[in-house]
Design a protein around this motif. Sequence first.
Motif, PDB file in Angstrom:
ATOM      1  N   GLU A  92      -0.959  -4.684   7.181  1.00 44.58           N
ATOM      2  CA  GLU A  92      -2.261  -4.020   7.287  1.00 44.58           C
ATOM      3  C   GLU A  92      -2.677  -3.873   8.740  1.00 44.58           C
ATOM      4  OE1 GLU A  92      -4.289  -5.444   3.039  1.00 44.58           O
ATOM      5  OE2 GLU A  92      -4.702  -6.554   4.893  1.00 44.58           O
TER       6      GLU A  92
ATOM      7  N   PHE B 142       5.300  -0.147   2.570  1.00 42.16           N
ATOM      8  CA  PHE B 142       5.025   1.292   2.548  1.00 42.16           C
ATOM      9  C   PHE B 142       5.989   1.984   1.586  1.00 42.16           C
ATOM     10  CE2 PHE B 142       4.077  -0.116   6.957  1.00 42.16           C
ATOM     11  CZ  PHE B 142       2.704   0.069   6.935  1.00 42.16           C
TER      12      PHE B 142
ATOM     13  N   THR C 145       2.800   9.228   5.581  1.00 40.96           N
ATOM     14  CA  THR C 145       3.730   9.030   6.682  1.00 40.96           C
ATOM     15  C   THR C 145       3.305   9.821   7.919  1.00 40.96           C
ATOM     16  OG1 THR C 145       6.039   9.168   7.348  1.00 40.96           O
ATOM     17  CG2 THR C 145       5.224  10.915   5.918  1.00 40.96           C
TER      18      THR C 145
ATOM     19  N   ASP D 197       0.868  -1.177   0.000  1.00 40.02           N
ATOM     20  CA  ASP D 197       0.000   0.000   0.000  1.00 40.02           C
ATOM     21  C   ASP D 197       0.904   1.226   0.000  1.00 40.02           C
ATOM     22  OD1 ASP D 197      -1.859   1.972   0.256  1.00 40.02           O
ATOM     23  OD2 ASP D 197      -2.930   1.086   1.943  1.00 40.02           O
TER      24      ASP D 197
ATOM     25  N   ASP E 160       0.205   4.240  -0.806  1.00 37.87           N
ATOM     26  CA  ASP E 160      -0.462   5.520  -0.610  1.00 37.87           C
ATOM     27  C   ASP E 160      -0.677   5.849   0.860  1.00 37.87           C
ATOM     28  OD1 ASP E 160      -0.690   6.075  -3.350  1.00 37.87           O
ATOM     29  OD2 ASP E 160      -2.459   4.794  -3.519  1.00 37.87           O
ATOM     30  N   VAL E 161      -0.122   5.052   1.764  1.00 39.55           N
ATOM     31  CA  VAL E 161      -0.240   5.344   3.195  1.00 39.55           C
ATOM     32  C   VAL E 161       0.591   6.591   3.505  1.00 39.55           C
ATOM     33  CG1 VAL E 161       0.275   4.529   5.513  1.00 39.55           C
ATOM     34  CG2 VAL E 161      -0.630   2.943   3.816  1.00 39.55           C
TER      35      VAL E 161
ATOM     36  N   ASN F  81      -0.537  -1.199  10.544  1.00 38.93           N
ATOM     37  CA  ASN F  81      -0.962   0.150  10.177  1.00 38.93           C
ATOM     38  C   ASN F  81      -2.295   0.510  10.819  1.00 38.93           C
ATOM     39  OD1 ASN F  81      -2.681   1.712   7.670  1.00 38.93           O
ATOM     40  ND2 ASN F  81      -0.800   2.651   8.418  1.00 38.93           N
ATOM     41  N   ARG F  82      -3.196  -0.450  10.864  1.00 42.13           N
ATOM     42  CA  ARG F  82      -4.535  -0.183  11.390  1.00 42.13           C
ATOM     43  C   ARG F  82      -4.552  -0.045  12.912  1.00 42.13           C
ATOM     44  NH1 ARG F  82      -6.463  -4.220   9.283  1.00 42.13           N
ATOM     45  NH2 ARG F  82      -6.469  -5.671  11.042  1.00 42.13           N
TER      46      ARG F  82
ATOM     47  N   THR G 259       3.647   3.308   9.749  1.00 43.66           N
ATOM     48  CA  THR G 259       3.720   3.795   8.363  1.00 43.66           C
ATOM     49  C   THR G 259       5.128   3.709   7.799  1.00 43.66           C
ATOM     50  OG1 THR G 259       4.193   6.097   9.001  1.00 43.66           O
ATOM     51  CG2 THR G 259       1.874   5.453   8.849  1.00 43.66           C
TER      52      THR G 259
END
Length: 677
Positions: free
Chosen positions: A478, A499, A155, A150, A152-153, A481-482, A487
């Motif tokens: 995932e 990332f 920072t 992913d 597009d996460v 990050n969640r 990040t």
Amino acid sequence: MNEEIDVKVTPEERPLWPPLEHSAVQIPPQHMPIPSPQGAPLSHGVEYELPFELQQQGWKKFWSKRENRPYFWNKLTGESLWEMPMVKPQPHFDPITDPLGICAPPPPAPVIPVVHMPNTSVPVPVAKRRASEEIGGPQVKKFVLAGPWDLDVPTNVIILERAPCSYMHSHPEVEAYRCSLLAKLRQCYQELCHSRESIDAPKDSFNRWLMERKVIDTGYDPLLPSNCYPEVSLSMYKEIMNDIPIKLVRPKFTGDARKQLSRYAEAAKKIMESRNAEAESRKVVKWNVDETFQWLRKTVGATYDDFQDRLAHLKQQCQPHLTETVKASVEGICLKIYNLSVEYAKKVKEKSNAILKEHGMELPPPMSMHTTRKVWCYPVQFAIGCPRLPVVEYLPDRDQALLRFQGDTLVINSTHLQKLEHLYRHSCFDDRKFELFIPRVWVMLKRYATFLGLNPSSNNANSDVQDTQQSLPVTVFECLNRTFGVTFECFASPLNCYFKQFCSAFADCDSYFGSRGSFLQLKAVSGSFEAHPPYSEELMEASVNHMERLLGDSPEPLSFVVLMPDYREPTPSALERLESSQFKRKQVTIPAFEHEFRHGFQHVLNKSELNVRSVHGTVIVWLQNSAGHQRWEPSEDRVQALLEAFRPGRERERDRQELLSPTRQGSTSDSKDVLVH
């Protein structure tokens, strides 16, 4: 003063960021823009005839020559309008969610005079700022990219500003020469071990030597160690010594155990007879060897454990005397390899300087920057420009692409090449037309192939070398990050990162694809990190020490989720150092064979070969300061969610669900148009 602004905009194609303006307007020195790390100037005060509130929300005013009217562009959101935007309420300053006060209204800035061009009533922008999602706003244009990542996460990592690196830009000719010398050095190591100690070079010890040297190396070459102290590597010394007189392995059958005991005794006796050993040492070894041979001749029906116990006893009695006898010879091997590396690094530097001289350039001296300025984490930047690069052939081949330079062909999966292009678009600002993209990809692939000592097109899934490049499953990233706001990856590469922001081993060839350089040199102030270091004891220990320094120096939220193999050695290990940290908040252990990793060569393997069951346990430790613990506390439910994400088969379940998703077709079709050359 008669030069006009050449900005062309149509209603159908409004600008995503303002194009470059060229003006002869003389700007007072006190109003000159301050360059940011990304090359985008940060300007003082009011630049345009807009209300102060709109400017603080990111709005700027530009002139469309084609439409002959002004338009408004927001540098934070990428939004563009023909009409005057509305003022939105200022966000409330929260010291917890916004510790730096980035969203808080700044103090009033001094008014800068607006400069007007002749024959127009529209003010000319005093400074040009390049849009960058790394410095504040979301990315200007969304690209849908299918794959196990992913990119597009956004920072949440803030660092202290750093000086540009003094390396030469990636150049295929220089890299081919450097890699040929490193391959020669690796072969020399094998020959020295064989000729001097009658053993093969310990498996993967050369790779671990490179990683151990990188911890202490302050030289000028990004790959070849060139300035290390001590010169004799303790890592290489121990691994060679551990295989003397023979390499010991766990035998499968009783007959193998008997043969190994006999071979060890014979090799020990041969070393003491052929070397200039002390009389007492020769006497002790000879007596134990003779006793072992007598036991072998007399004993009938000995069990597997009997042979193993006898071998352990013989090694305990003989090994100290063997070590003392061959110590000088083994140290000579380590010193020879290091001195050759220094010599090869000088040759690479001479070739680099020759190429730069052809282009009227030269390498700058290393720069140091002592600053307390806090900025969003940004990729490594270079201090000099890039010379002209030779052509690298790009040959698409079904699901893979072949990159060829001077007969050296490297392979990469098409999906990973698209990923590299996406990272390149995010992080590389000197090549907007992608003219240098393929040569830089070739250099990066060549670097990692040489570093690992393998052909990257080899599908050898059983090789231990892949451990240094293996990554966590997508489901784990995932979840991190969640639940923990992660990040950033502290140890990754452009090929295996999840990332778009990560640290890697090679700042020079990885920086175009988002690398923030070496983690040991990253001065992080706040953010949430995942750290899964390569299995090098020296590197893991240095990483823990660096994390503790960062956590102790920063009062702002800082968190590290650290993963290490569950290896318990007789001597103090990096894992024990991690477990005794004063910043440890939580620790869990996942047993062996109850979790998976992604294969280290995922960029060349088929999808069915990507998931590899871990043969050792993995320890997860949360290191956090007080503010980081308050924000990303490893509560019981969060930890359980992470352990569930590690469960074998979870990534395949995720892929099946994604395949059945109704939005999958659109995402896949969009991703086909990503790769542009």
